[in-house]
Design a protein around this motif. Sequence first.
Motif, short mmCIF file in Angstrom:
data_model
loop_
_atom_site.label_atom_id
_atom_site.label_comp_id
_atom_site.label_asym_id
_atom_site.label_seq_id
_atom_site.Cartn_x
_atom_site.Cartn_y
_atom_site.Cartn_z
N ALA A 1 0.84 -1.21 0.00
CA ALA A 1 0.00 0.00 0.00
C ALA A 1 0.88 1.26 0.00
N ASP A 2 2.00 1.21 0.73
CA ASP A 2 2.89 2.38 0.84
C ASP A 2 3.92 2.45 -0.28
N ASN A 3 3.86 1.49 -1.22
CA ASN A 3 4.83 1.46 -2.31
C ASN A 3 6.26 1.32 -1.78
N ASP A 4 6.38 0.50 -0.77
CA ASP A 4 7.65 0.30 -0.08
C ASP A 4 8.13 -1.12 -0.43
N LYS A 5 9.28 -1.25 -1.09
CA LYS A 5 9.71 -2.55 -1.62
C LYS A 5 9.97 -3.58 -0.51
N ILE A 6 9.60 -4.81 -0.79
CA ILE A 6 9.81 -5.91 0.16
C ILE A 6 11.11 -6.63 -0.20
N VAL A 7 11.95 -6.87 0.81
CA VAL A 7 13.23 -7.57 0.59
C VAL A 7 13.13 -8.97 1.17
N MET A 8 13.29 -9.95 0.30
CA MET A 8 13.28 -11.35 0.76
C MET A 8 14.59 -12.01 0.34
N ILE A 9 15.19 -12.77 1.24
CA ILE A 9 16.43 -13.50 0.94
C ILE A 9 16.25 -14.91 1.49
N THR A 10 16.82 -15.89 0.84
CA THR A 10 16.72 -17.25 1.39
C THR A 10 17.79 -17.43 2.47
N ALA A 11 17.54 -18.39 3.36
CA ALA A 11 18.54 -18.85 4.32
C ALA A 11 18.20 -20.29 4.64
N TYR A 12 19.21 -21.06 5.00
CA TYR A 12 18.96 -22.48 5.25
C TYR A 12 19.50 -22.93 6.61
N ASP A 13 20.27 -22.04 7.27
CA ASP A 13 20.80 -22.41 8.58
C ASP A 13 20.82 -21.18 9.49
N ALA A 14 21.13 -21.41 10.76
CA ALA A 14 21.04 -20.34 11.76
C ALA A 14 22.07 -19.23 11.50
N THR A 15 23.25 -19.61 11.05
CA THR A 15 24.30 -18.61 10.82
C THR A 15 23.87 -17.63 9.72
N MET A 16 23.41 -18.16 8.60
CA MET A 16 23.00 -17.29 7.49
C MET A 16 21.75 -16.50 7.88
N ALA A 17 20.85 -17.13 8.62
CA ALA A 17 19.62 -16.44 9.04
C ALA A 17 19.98 -15.23 9.89
N ARG A 18 20.95 -15.37 10.75
CA ARG A 18 21.37 -14.25 11.61
C ARG A 18 21.90 -13.09 10.75
N LEU A 19 22.72 -13.42 9.74
CA LEU A 19 23.30 -12.37 8.89
C LEU A 19 22.22 -11.65 8.08
N VAL A 20 21.31 -12.43 7.53
CA VAL A 20 20.23 -11.86 6.71
C VAL A 20 19.32 -10.98 7.58
N ASP A 21 19.07 -11.44 8.79
CA ASP A 21 18.26 -10.69 9.76
C ASP A 21 18.96 -9.38 10.12
N MET A 22 20.28 -9.47 10.36
CA MET A 22 21.05 -8.26 10.72
C MET A 22 21.02 -7.24 9.58
N ALA A 23 20.95 -7.75 8.34
CA ALA A 23 20.93 -6.85 7.18
C ALA A 23 19.56 -6.21 6.97
N GLY A 24 18.57 -6.67 7.74
CA GLY A 24 17.26 -6.01 7.70
C GLY A 24 16.30 -6.55 6.65
N ALA A 25 16.49 -7.79 6.20
CA ALA A 25 15.53 -8.37 5.24
C ALA A 25 14.15 -8.43 5.90
N ASP A 26 13.11 -8.18 5.09
CA ASP A 26 11.74 -8.24 5.62
C ASP A 26 11.27 -9.69 5.77
N MET A 27 11.69 -10.51 4.79
CA MET A 27 11.25 -11.91 4.79
C MET A 27 12.46 -12.81 4.55
N VAL A 28 12.50 -13.92 5.27
CA VAL A 28 13.52 -14.93 5.01
C VAL A 28 12.79 -16.17 4.51
#
Length: 277
Positions: free
Chosen positions: A14-41
């Motif tokens: 609604a706000d025309n604000d882009k959604i950032v999604m990145i894949t992750a498969y383990d806890a280490t990568m999930a932490r990095l992707v989360d730290m980078a501010g992805a909206d969806m993993v």
Amino acid sequence: MKRTTVLDLRKKKADNDKIVMITAYDATMARLVDMAGADMVLVGDSLGMVVQGRDDTLGVTLDHMVYHCACVARGSERAHLVGDMPFMSFQVSAEDALRAAGRLVQEGHVQSVKLEGGSTVVPAVERIVGAGIPVVGHIGLTPQSVHAMGGFKVQGRSEDDGERLIQDALAVQEAGAFCLVLEGIPRELAAEITHRLDIPTVGIGAGPDCDGQVLVCNDVLGMDLRFSPKFVKRYASVEQVAVEAFEQYASEVRSGEFPSTDHSFHRKRPAKLARLY
Ligand code: KIV
């Protein structure tokens, strides 16, 4: 910390604000992707190829997905987690689909599930959504149909195919999906689908006009420089950095430079002797 919800994601469209999604498969990568501010993993079944080394995603099982979803859930705090429904976990019946989705939520601790397909998966989507589990749809180049497509090929290039995909997108939205992945389709078609849907679209190989973008984490990082399809932009060359680091380590082990005294533990010195030093 609060996790991103389906309401936050709807508001982004609604706000025309882009959604950032990145894949992750383990806890280490999930932490990095989360730290980078992805909206969806997305815990994608692409793990069959990038983690398990398969040629396609067809051999990935529900147990594999549950295991990797739980790893990712332990590593992340903020992003909305999507668990992929693997091949044959939702195609046979809507009841099977709900049971599989339930396991991803209960044991894998994801907030929503993703499944590939258009009109044919409507009963499965309705059943899962009806049980209170948010669903992400996925149309276009759907890797679980690799054999039916005759390879990993761009879909919807012809007028008829494009129209079929538009109808699929509308059907999946109507069935209750809150978001739709558009993979491997012409930019113009992705733009039209995005415009016609109320729910956000997230593209991969679908051009810049989608409401968001998704890439496989290994591709973003350049962990396999042999793989460079047109739709991927590499933001690092981790393959090179990693191989150089491993080579340096190997060379220092062989020369005896590592471990040094700084990396070694020492016995406690008896108090009397300690004074002599
Ligand atoms: O499995 C996966 O990672 C996916 C994305 C590429 C959309 O489905």
